[in-house]
Each structure stands twice: as C-alpha cells, then as structure tokens.
Write an enzyme that holds these catalytic residues in place. Structure first.
Site, PDB file in Angstrom:
ATOM      1  N   HIS A   1       0.801  -1.263  -0.031  1.00 55.51           N
ATOM      2  CA  HIS A   1       0.007   0.191  -0.108  1.00 55.51           C
ATOM      3  C   HIS A   1       0.828   1.245  -0.029  1.00 55.51           C
ATOM      4  CE1 HIS A   1      -4.107  -1.928   0.621  1.00 55.51           C
ATOM      5  NE2 HIS A   1      -3.715  -2.779   0.869  1.00 55.51           N
TER       6      HIS A   1
ATOM      7  N   ASP B   1       3.298   9.483  -0.892  1.00 53.83           N
ATOM      8  CA  ASP B   1       2.177   8.931  -0.390  1.00 53.83           C
ATOM      9  C   ASP B   1       1.829   7.858  -1.502  1.00 53.83           C
ATOM     10  OD1 ASP B   1      -0.159   8.165   1.121  1.00 53.83           O
ATOM     11  OD2 ASP B   1      -0.977  10.337   1.139  1.00 53.83           O
TER      12      ASP B   1
HETATM   13  C1  GDG Z   1      -1.958   3.869   3.526  1.00 49.60           C
HETATM   14  C2  GDG Z   1      -0.987   4.562   2.407  1.00 49.60           C
HETATM   15  C3  GDG Z   1      -2.616   4.607   0.643  1.00 49.60           C
HETATM   16  C4  GDG Z   1      -8.984  10.002   7.609  1.00 49.60           C
HETATM   17  N1  GDG Z   1      -9.216  10.923   8.558  1.00 49.60           N
HETATM   18  C5  GDG Z   1     -10.465  10.690   8.990  1.00 49.60           C
HETATM   19  C6  GDG Z   1     -10.979   9.496   8.248  1.00 49.60           C
HETATM   20  N2  GDG Z   1      -9.844   9.238   7.434  1.00 49.60           N
HETATM   21  C7  GDG Z   1      -9.781   8.084   6.370  1.00 49.60           C
HETATM   22  C8  GDG Z   1      -9.836   8.622   4.846  1.00 49.60           C
HETATM   23  C9  GDG Z   1      -9.403   7.475   4.150  1.00 49.60           C
HETATM   24  C10 GDG Z   1      -8.080   7.101   5.175  1.00 49.60           C
HETATM   25  O1  GDG Z   1      -8.574   7.363   6.203  1.00 49.60           O
HETATM   26  C11 GDG Z   1      -7.009   7.468   4.926  1.00 49.60           C
HETATM   27  O2  GDG Z   1      -6.211   6.970   3.939  1.00 49.60           O
HETATM   28  P1  GDG Z   1      -5.074   7.539   3.098  1.00 49.60           P
HETATM   29  O3  GDG Z   1      -4.967   6.659   1.485  1.00 49.60           O
HETATM   30  O4  GDG Z   1      -5.474   9.234   2.928  1.00 49.60           O
HETATM   31  O5  GDG Z   1      -3.771   7.431   3.957  1.00 49.60           O
HETATM   32  P2  GDG Z   1      -2.897   6.418   4.866  1.00 49.60           P
HETATM   33  O6  GDG Z   1      -3.928   6.113   6.251  1.00 49.60           O
HETATM   34  O7  GDG Z   1      -1.602   6.705   4.894  1.00 49.60           O
HETATM   35  O8  GDG Z   1      -3.174   4.756   3.916  1.00 49.60           O
HETATM   36  C12 GDG Z   1      -1.904   5.355   1.580  1.00 49.60           C
HETATM   37  C13 GDG Z   1      -3.560   3.904   1.576  1.00 49.60           C
HETATM   38  O9  GDG Z   1      -2.797   3.152   2.740  1.00 49.60           O
HETATM   39  C14 GDG Z   1      -4.405   2.836   0.890  1.00 49.60           C
HETATM   40  O10 GDG Z   1      -3.541   1.914   0.114  1.00 49.60           O
HETATM   41  O11 GDG Z   1      -3.449   5.492   0.007  1.00 49.60           O
HETATM   42  O12 GDG Z   1      -0.977   6.023   0.449  1.00 49.60           O
HETATM   43  O13 GDG Z   1      -0.194   5.645   3.195  1.00 49.60           O
HETATM   44  O14 GDG Z   1      -9.991   6.621   3.768  1.00 49.60           O
HETATM   45  O15 GDG Z   1     -11.317   8.802   4.570  1.00 49.60           O
HETATM   46  N3  GDG Z   1     -11.910   8.652   8.290  1.00 49.60           N
HETATM   47  C15 GDG Z   1     -12.705   9.148   9.623  1.00 49.60           C
HETATM   48  N4  GDG Z   1     -12.438  10.333  10.283  1.00 49.60           N
HETATM   49  C16 GDG Z   1     -11.374  10.984  10.178  1.00 49.60           C
HETATM   50  O16 GDG Z   1     -10.989  12.029  10.675  1.00 49.60           O
HETATM   51  N5  GDG Z   1     -13.918   8.429   9.678  1.00 49.60           N
END
Ligand code: GDG
Length: 730
Positions: free
Chosen positions: A167, A374
């Site tokens: 990921h 990212d």
């Molecule tokens: C890893 C990789 C890759 C965030 N704040 C809240 C919240 N979120 C949810 C978002 C989104 C998820 O969390 C974050 O996903 P990201 O992709 O932006 O980032 P990572 O956690 O670093 O994830 C990344 C991912 O894996 C998938 O392969 O994209 O690059 O680092 O879904 O919506 N959800 C809620 N409250 C929040 O305050 N409910």
C-alpha cells in the site's frame, strides 16, 4: 468459489476495553474499508491484530475475544504483546521501513532487535494462516508490516495461491539497497504468486531491486522464482464511490453541513485531512498557506483552512516532534494574521465521525492534499467523489493518486510558491471549469472503485493459479513421463539430442564457468553406451571446448550451432568462411568498451557478444543499438543475428541447430527421438523434430516444444530414469 484469507496487520475491527467489558469497533483505515465489500460478498476470513496489547489480557480474555471474533466476524486474531508492538510495529515497520520507503532516510533507525521481532511476528502471522488454510483458499496479504509472510507460507505449502499488495511506495533501488535486510524482504515477497502496487513506478522500482539484488530478470512484469511464475502488476486502489457520492443525501450529513455552515459564515473553506504523519507534508502545507496570507492580503478574513489531523503513531518520536511543530506553526499563523472573530486555521487534532468528514468534503471549496510522499492517498479521491458542486482539488504529484487525477491542480509540495499559486488558482477558478474537470475525475473514480480493485486483484491471482497449473500440465506429467520411458525402453534405435548451456547445466555469468561435473559426464557416458542409443550434444560453443569437455565420450558433437560436427570425425557441415569476422569484431568491440560487464566470445565461424553481467536496462538498450548497427552489414555477408539469453550471436545464416538435428535424424530410421533445449536457438531443432519425437524445453517461455521442464535438474532426472540410475551435474 474459493475462500479468501485476508491477512493484514490490523483486523477490520478494533477492540476496546471499557469497565471490564470488550467493545468491538469498526476500524476506519483505507485498507479496512476498502476490503470490506469483498469481505462481505465472498466467503472470507481475516487474520490480523485486534488492536489491543496482549499483556493486558488474561487467557480467559483472549479466549473470549477469539471466540467472538471467529464466530461473529470471521476474524482470526494474532495477539501482540506491548513488546511486539514496540519492536515489530513501531520499530521495524514504522521506524525502519516506513521512513525509508517514503524517502526519509534520515529518519531510519536500524536495530537488530526490531528486525528479530519483525521476523518473529511475521512467522506468527504465517502460522495463524497455515492453521486455518484449506485447499483451494486464496491468501491475500497486505502491506509492509508483513513482507516475509508470503515466503513462510510458500515454504510450508508450495502449492498455495498467495497474493501480496503493497500500500505504500516502493522506493528506487538506490534507496532500497541501503536496507541491511533488503535481500530477505525481497525473498519474502517473491514467495507470492502475485505482487500488487498502486502505480507502475513502484512496480518498476521493485523489479529493478529484484534484478539488482537477487538477479531475477523479468519479462513484462513476470519473473520465475524456484520454477514458479510470479507476476508483478499495478492495481490503483479506488474508493467506495457511492458511499461518498451519496453521503450528501444522508440526513446526518445534512445536519452536520448545516451546523458547520453556521460557523464558517461566508468564508471560502480550504480543507486538509490526513493522519498526522511526516510524509503528508503538513508543515510545508502550512507554510504555503501562510505565504498566501502574506502575499495576497485580499484573502484575509475571506478564507479559512480547516485542518483535520488524525493522531497517529504517537509513541514514535518523529511523530511527537511533528505534532509540536504543527501546533507551533498553527499558533503562529493564527497569531500573525488572525483577527477578532476570524482565525485563519481551524485545527482539529482527532478522528472525526464519517458524517462530519463527509460534511466537510461537501463544504470545502478547495481540498489541499500535498503529501511529500504517499502510496496512493484516498482522501483526494474521496473529496472528488463527495463534492456535489464545484470544489477544486490541489494535489501533490508525489501521491499515487496524482496518476489518476490529472485534472486536479497538480503541484510539487516542496515548492511553496507553486502551492500558493495553486491555491490562488483554485480559489479563483470559474465554477464551469471546476465542474468540467471534476466530471472527468468522477467518472474515472466511479468506474474503478475499491470493489473493482479487490475483484481484479483476486481475478488476477486466480489467473496466476491457472497459469501455474497450465505450466504444470505442459510440464511432463507423471503419465506422459511413464509413456516416454516406456517408448524409450521399447525402442531399438534411439536418438537423443541435447543442448548444453541452460539445458544440462544452469547458465553462468561467464561461459568458462559452466564446465560439466563428474556426475553429468558419467550420466552422459552411461546414456551413450546403452546399445541402440546415439547421443548428440548440440551447442553454440566452439569445438575446442566441446572436444575438451566431451572428447572422450562416445557421443556426437555439434559446435557453433552446427558449423562443425563430430560424427565420427570433426567436419564442417558445409564450407564456411570467417572472413567477415574482422569487420564485425571491431564493431562489437566498440560496444564492449561502452558496456561494462560485456565481452566478446570469438569462435571459428561466429562471434558472440555476451552481456549477462550488464544491468538489464543498459543491456536492453545496447543490444538494440548493436543489432541496428549490424543489420546492414550482416545482410551483405549472408550472416544471421541470433538473439539468445543475454547474448547476441552473429553467424553464417545457413547454420542452425535444426540443420544439425536433421543430419542425425536422417542417418537412419529411429524409433525414439528426444530433443532438449532451453533458448531460441533450440527452437530450430524442435521444429525439425516436430512430432517425430519428444521435444522438451527447459523453462516456461513460448516454445515449439511439446513439454516444458522446470529446470536443468529435471532434465538430469529424466536422463537418469532413461538409464535407470543416479547422475546429474555436481
Ligand atoms: C495507506 C497509504 C494509501 C482520515 N481521517 C479521518 C478518516 N480518514 C480516512 C480517510 C481515508 C483514510 O482514512 C486515509 O487513507 P489515505 O490513503 O489518505 O492514507 P493512509 O492512512 O496513510 O493509508 C496510502 C492507503 O494506505 C491505501 O492503500 O492510499 O498511501 O499510506 O479513507 O477517509 N476517516 C474518518 N475520520 C477521520 O477523521 N472517519
């Protein structure tokens, strides 16, 4: 339908203990929500850590948790102690791999204890999977915390179907090579049948490290590990589009929108949402926002930045320092530019409920997503999906998502001015243009949802399973093998044509290293002295070497692809001239000078340019250049350019292994013929033998041969069976 065993560091549920009872809460991370629809629609079982340290649990607690998870939720817990969490998770995973893979080498901590804990926990995950695994199950392992698991499962269950998805970014070789455990991690991953990445760049970096560190070549993303094909491919993870697009109509979300609207008045809202992680570029983002307020006073008291930072890895030092830095910067901006009644930054350091997050996505005029690195970034995709009317995304080019969301304003997050300009552009962009840009992105996101992502990965994994089976069936199955042996025994006149390098012995870096060992020589001698047998070694080697190695054996020899043959005495198949060699030699010599690791092998009637030790990318470029250079000249001389495995050979166009094979085939009426080879030069031989006999190719590429054998060892085993005893190269 096959069951899917999902394996990830965390389970999709987290356990909390309140007043002595356990509560099970849905995990919110991208991976957990992403897989949940796959999880619901197919019979699947999830293995992972339930999010609570096991030293705080009695054995009764563990039994209670396990029972609930297994029976109610199809989840199998791997319990981690506080020590495991701090060494394996916070340690190797988040202080070694995470910073390195996100291009923060200065944050990397190398610690042998971390590594040992990582190995140990990976083994425990694999054991858990092996406990529950049944025949036909598909195992899907997730992410950088579990890179050793594919290989451990493979060793215990060689026929298992194993997929792995990464990921986070996979760094370039120059960075990856600095990791002391680089080899073990690659070997761990190579235990899978399918290795998935978000983007082509990550896949390319992985393949390059695999080649340079383990020496594995790939062909269009496929490589062979211990006789098994492994596929490397890209699957950009999507989101649950409908969930975000429809959230607007949800009464809870509407309520939240109203509430927040009351407070933001007429300000234009810039939104930023991430886990508080140093890879997300939060300080740089604040810096750019500050710059905007400084250089564009017209925006003061007109805009606000709502910054949601979800606490993350708070026990790791760099995260604590980042938190302090962000707190300080926000304080400074608000102090510097704030007025009574207006704060430029609204800072929420917590995780928000889904309804609030959706309301913010809907309200925001601009979403500012500027990580310095990212893997994908789902927030960017969620914003585009959720936003009902115009709202512009400013997105860092360092995210995997930028590959799919090209209609956003794409920025380099380290360039403050560029980010500031992008903010101005986004705030001023006309509604019509924004809607147009968003439509394109929306339709893309609607098509490639997380559900589709999961299904495609699983389909490809099943495909790999079929491909493996196909190879095994094209392999010499037991029944065909028995028929071959029977036909051999029944026959009175038998011809056995054997290529040498890559067929009887593995390919070596330099041709001299491939000398036959005692066992192999003994085996060939035994085969050749069975009454009725005629054995011929047909090689691209020159006759001096063949004479040296096999001179004493009662076998036929063909050197330089058949320019020379020894059928009794050495003779030429037809008169040849080597007069062209001087001119061609000087051309190839120029390539040797410019291509480290390559060299010329000169034979009587041919020249070979070997580049096995040259990096594959440079080799691939040079070989095309060389062939381009030679193509005109060779036509004049009636020469042929043959591309073998990491070698280009120039020889008389009339000479090939098919001709030699024909020489022996037509010598008498054979009632058993077997031909074994491994590369393109052997295809001429296979074509000539055709259905007159058995044709066997070592390896799994495209071939005219009837069967594929996995390795040189399998050839030796077959020859041993023919003579009924032991042998093989030593
Ligand atoms: C890893 C990789 C890759 C965030 N704040 C809240 C919240 N979120 C949810 C978002 C989104 C998820 O969390 C974050 O996903 P990201 O992709 O932006 O980032 P990572 O956690 O670093 O994830 C990344 C991912 O894996 C998938 O392969 O994209 O690059 O680092 O879904 O919506 N959800 C809620 N409250 C929040 O305050 N409910």
């Amino acid at each position: 339908m096959n069951r899917i065993l999902i394996v990830s560091n965390r389970l999709p549920v987290m356990i909390e203990r309140r007043k002595g009872s356990f509560f099970y809460r849905q995990s919110t991370g991208g991976v957990a929500t992403g897989l949940s629809s796959l999880y619901k629609n197919r019979e699947s079982i999830w293995t992972g850590w339930p999010g609570i340290a096991s030293n705080r649990l009695s054995s009764e607690d563990k039994a209670e948790i396990t029972e609930h998870l297994e029976n109610e939720l199809n989840c199998h817990p791997v319990f981690l102690s506080q020590r495991d969490i701090s060494l394996y998770y916070e340690g190797f995973s988040n202080k070694t791999v995470w910073p390195l893979f996100h291009y923060f080498p200065q944050y990397v901590v190398y610690d042998r204890q971390y590594w040992r804990a990582y190995q140990n926990v990976n083994e425990r995950f694999a054991e858990k999977v092996l406990d529950i695994m049944r025949e036909g199950d598909l195992v899907w392992i997730h992410d950088y915390q579990l890179m050793l698991v594919p290989r451990i499962i493979r060793q215990a269950k060689p026929e298992a179907s194993i997929g792995y998805f990464h990921h986070i970014p996979f760094p370039s070789y120059e960075l990856f090579r600095t990791l002391p455990q680089r080899r073990e991690l690659l070997e761990g991953l190579a235990g899978a049948d399918l290795i998935g990445f978000h983007t082509y760049d990550y896949a390319r970096h992985f393949l390059s490290s695999l080649h340079r560190i383990l020496g594995y070549e790939n062909n269009l993303g496929q490589f062979t590990e211990a006789d098994r094909p492994v596929r490397v491919d890209t699957f950009p993870m999507g989101i649950d589009y409908d969930r975000f697009a429809n959230a607007f109509h949800d009464p809870n979300v509407q309520k939240e929108i109203k509430n927040i609207k009351k407070r933001v008045h007429d300000y234009e809202v810039i939104l930023s949402v991430d886990r508080l992680d140093y890879t997300k570029g939060v300080p740089q983002r604040l810096e750019a926002y500050r710059e905007l307020l400084k250089t564009h006073p017209e925006f003061r008291e007109k805009i606000i930045l709502i910054m949601v930072a979800v606490p993350s890895r708070t026990r790791v030092e760099h995260y604590q320092r980042l938190k302090d830095q962000v707190d300080e910067m926000i304080g400074m901006i608000n102090g510097e530019y704030g007025t009574i009644g207006w704060s430029p930054v609204w800072y929420l350091y917590r995780s928000l409920p889904f309804a609030t997050l959706s309301a913010l996505y809907n309200l925001a005029d601009v979403c500012l997503v500027t990580p310095v690195r990212d893997g994908m970034n789902l927030v960017a995709k969620e914003y585009v999906a959720a936003k009902q009317d115009g709202g512009m995304l400013v997105l860092s080019e360092m995210t995997g998502a930028s590959r799919e969301l090209g209609e956003a304003i794409i920025v380099n997050p380290n360039n403050h001015e560029e980010v500031t300009d992008a903010l101005v552009q986004a705030l001023k962009m006309n509604e019509h243009e924004i809607i147009q840009r968003n439509q394109v992105m929306k339709s893309r996101l609607r098509r490639y949802t997380v559900d589709r992502w999961g299904r495609e990965f699983i389909e490809r994994l099943e495909d790999m399973k079929d491909r493996h089976l196909e190879m095994l069936t094209k392999g010499l199955a037991e029944t065909s093998r028995q028929t071959l042996l029977l036909n051999y025994r029944r026959a009175a006149a038998r011809l056995i044509l054997l290529d040498y390098d890559g067929t009887l012995v593995p390919l070596q870096h330099t041709p001299e290293k491939a000398k036959p060992g005692e066992n192999l020589l003994r085996l060939i001698r035994r085969l050749a002295t069975v009454p009725g047998n005629e054995v011929v070694v047909i090689s691209g080697r020159d006759r001096t070497i063949l004479e040296n190695w096999f001179g004493d054996l009662p076998v036929g020899l063909a050197a330089e692809h058949g320019a020379w043959i020894r059928d009794g005495e050495w003779m030429m198949m037809e008169p040849l001239s080597g007069a062209w060699k001087e001119e061609i030699y000087s051309i190839i010599e120029r390539y040797v000078d410019r291509t480290p690791g390559s060299f010329i092998e000169e034979k009587e009637f041919s020249l070979a340019w070997h580049y096995r030790k040259t990096g594959s990318e440079l080799g691939a470029i040079r070989v095309r250049e060389l062939i381009d250079d030679l193509i005109y000249l060779t036509a004049n001389f009636n020469l042929q350019i043959l591309e073998g495995d990491k070698v280009v050979e120039i020889k008389d166009s009339g000479v090939n292994k098919g001709r030699v094979a024909m020489h022996w085939i037509t010598k008498r009426a054979w009632d058993f013929i077997l031909a074994a080879g491994d590369d393109r030069t052997d295809e001429d031989m296979f074509a000539v033998v055709d259905d007159r006999g058995y044709t066997l190719k070592v390896g799994f590429g495209e071939t005219e041969a009837r069967y594929n054998l996995k390795s040189q060892k399998e050839v030796a085993r077959l020859l041993e069976d023919l003579v009924g005893g032991k042998g093989g190269n030593d």
